[in-house]
Write a protein that holds these residues in place. Structure first.
Motif: not given
Length: 379
Positions: A192-194, A171-173, A227-228, A243-246
């Motif tokens: 959202a999940s990836y 999951h993104g955060f 995607t950021p 802006t968050t990224t995983v």
């Protein structure tokens, strides 16, 4: 307890599927396999630098083809030894006997594949015109360094991996401005999940065993980008944001066993099943628009999964082209160790530590699948 039940239920199920498909392979290959009307006769027994061997006066014309397991019988129908055909001409074939194991195979005995049923009685007849081909096989075997037949050579392939669905949901955060203002919950919330990875590669070595089995060992890597995610910092005009990224890195160590469902000189269809140890590293960051790092760090997990699926290999010139559909059954995942720095130091009762980021990313194991396309050769 849950882990024990998962392993207890999963492994027998996978082995049952593998066993059924392996048994059914005889039916799949049946149209391609000629069952002889009589047994082959042993014309020569010898020993070379590659171990003991037998030469038969029957070859591919009568169904004695490369890769078939053969057993030998005396006049009392007693089994005297077994081996695997590793060379075959139209009227003769060479059988490799296990090195270091005693046998009582001798000239004049009958040779027969167990998968063909009961060995026929000796009828006193022999194949005509096989002497020259028998002599050629004996001569090749007696060379100082006889060449290993192609079907028994080790194979190495380099593959592109497309992870249509990875075995871990990531999951993104994002930054939750509402929690910041209210002071409740966490300022880090799940997005959202990836699961899809378009970037991956593997290196796999396959080592043939006698008969229709082989083993595979390798290393694979998949990269999962996100995607950021841009979110408002103060619920006003959006002039400041976070802006968050995983991203996720999957390091996979693989071992498996393959069973040949259909084998020819230029094509092989295998069913492959085994296990993988996977190290999963999630990297995350949160950057404030005014140049401050709100958070950065890593989340690490280890996983055991059971990959399985069909592999098709084509020999084209000196190259081997392979294609496979891979299924990933995750059995156990453990770790969830998070480390890093939180630079967001604003006073707020809402949670903002690394553990709340870990809970937002929330990696979960799931059934996965993908495809693999590779190019390799023999060594």
């Amino acid at each position: 307890m849950a882990m024990s039940m998962t392993i207890k239920n999963t492994i027998p199920c996978l082995l049952s599927i593998f066993g059924v498909l392996a048994s059914a392979s005889n039916l799949i290959a049946a149209p391609k396999t000629k069952i002889p009307k009589r047994a082959a006769i042993v014309k020569h027994i010898g020993d070379s630098s590659r171990g003991p061997y037998a030469v038969l006066e029957s070859g591919a014309n009568r169904g004695f083809t490369v890769g078939i397991d053969i057993c030998f019988f005396n006049m009392e129908d007693e089994e005297t030894g077994c081996g695997t055909i590793e060379q075959s001409s139209p009227k003769a074939s060479g059988v490799r006997l296990p090195a270091g194991k005693p046998h009582a195979v001798s000239e004049g005995q009958r040779a027969w594949a167990p998968m063909w049923g009961k060995v026929p009685a000796f009828d006193g007849s022999a194949s005509e015109g096989a002497d020259d081909e028998v002599s050629d096989l004996i001569e090749e075997e007696q060379e100082e360094n006889p060449e290993i037949p192609s079907v028994f050579k080790h194979r190495m392939s380099y593959n592109y991996l497309l992870g249509l669905k990875l075995p871990v949901t990531t999951h993104g955060f994002k930054f939750d401005a509402a929690a910041r203002v209210s002071g409740t919950g966490s300022v880090w919330t799940t997005d959202a999940s990836y699961t899809r990875s378009l970037v991956g590669f593997s290196v796999i070595a396959r080592i043939p065993k006698p008969g229709r089995w082989d083993r595979g060992y390798g290393f694979a890597y998949n990269f999962l980008p996100q995607t950021p995610v841009k979110s408002d910092f103060d619920l006003t005009d959006g002039s400041t944001w976070v802006t968050t990224t995983v991203s996720a890195h999957f390091y996979r160590f693989h071992a498996s066993t393959g069973f040949s469902l259909l084998k020819t000189n230029s094509f092989d269809l295998l069913l492959d099943a085994g296990f993988e140890l996977v190290a999963i590293v999630h990297r995350f960051s949160a950057e404030y628009s005014e140049g401050t790092s709100f958070a950065q760090g890593t989340l690490i997990n280890g996983m055991l999964m059971l990959p399985f699926g069909p592999i098709a290999e084509w020999k084209i010139g000196g190259w081997i082209l392979n294609f496979s559909t891979d299924f990933y059954l995750p059995v156990y995942m453990k770790g969830n160790k998070v480390s890093g720095i939180v630079g967001y130091d604003e006073e707020t009762p809402a949670d903002k530590d690394l553990n709340s980021i870990k809970d937002a990313i929330a990696p979960k194991k799931t059934f996965g699948y993908g495809v693999r396309l590779g190019l390799g050769g023999e060594f």
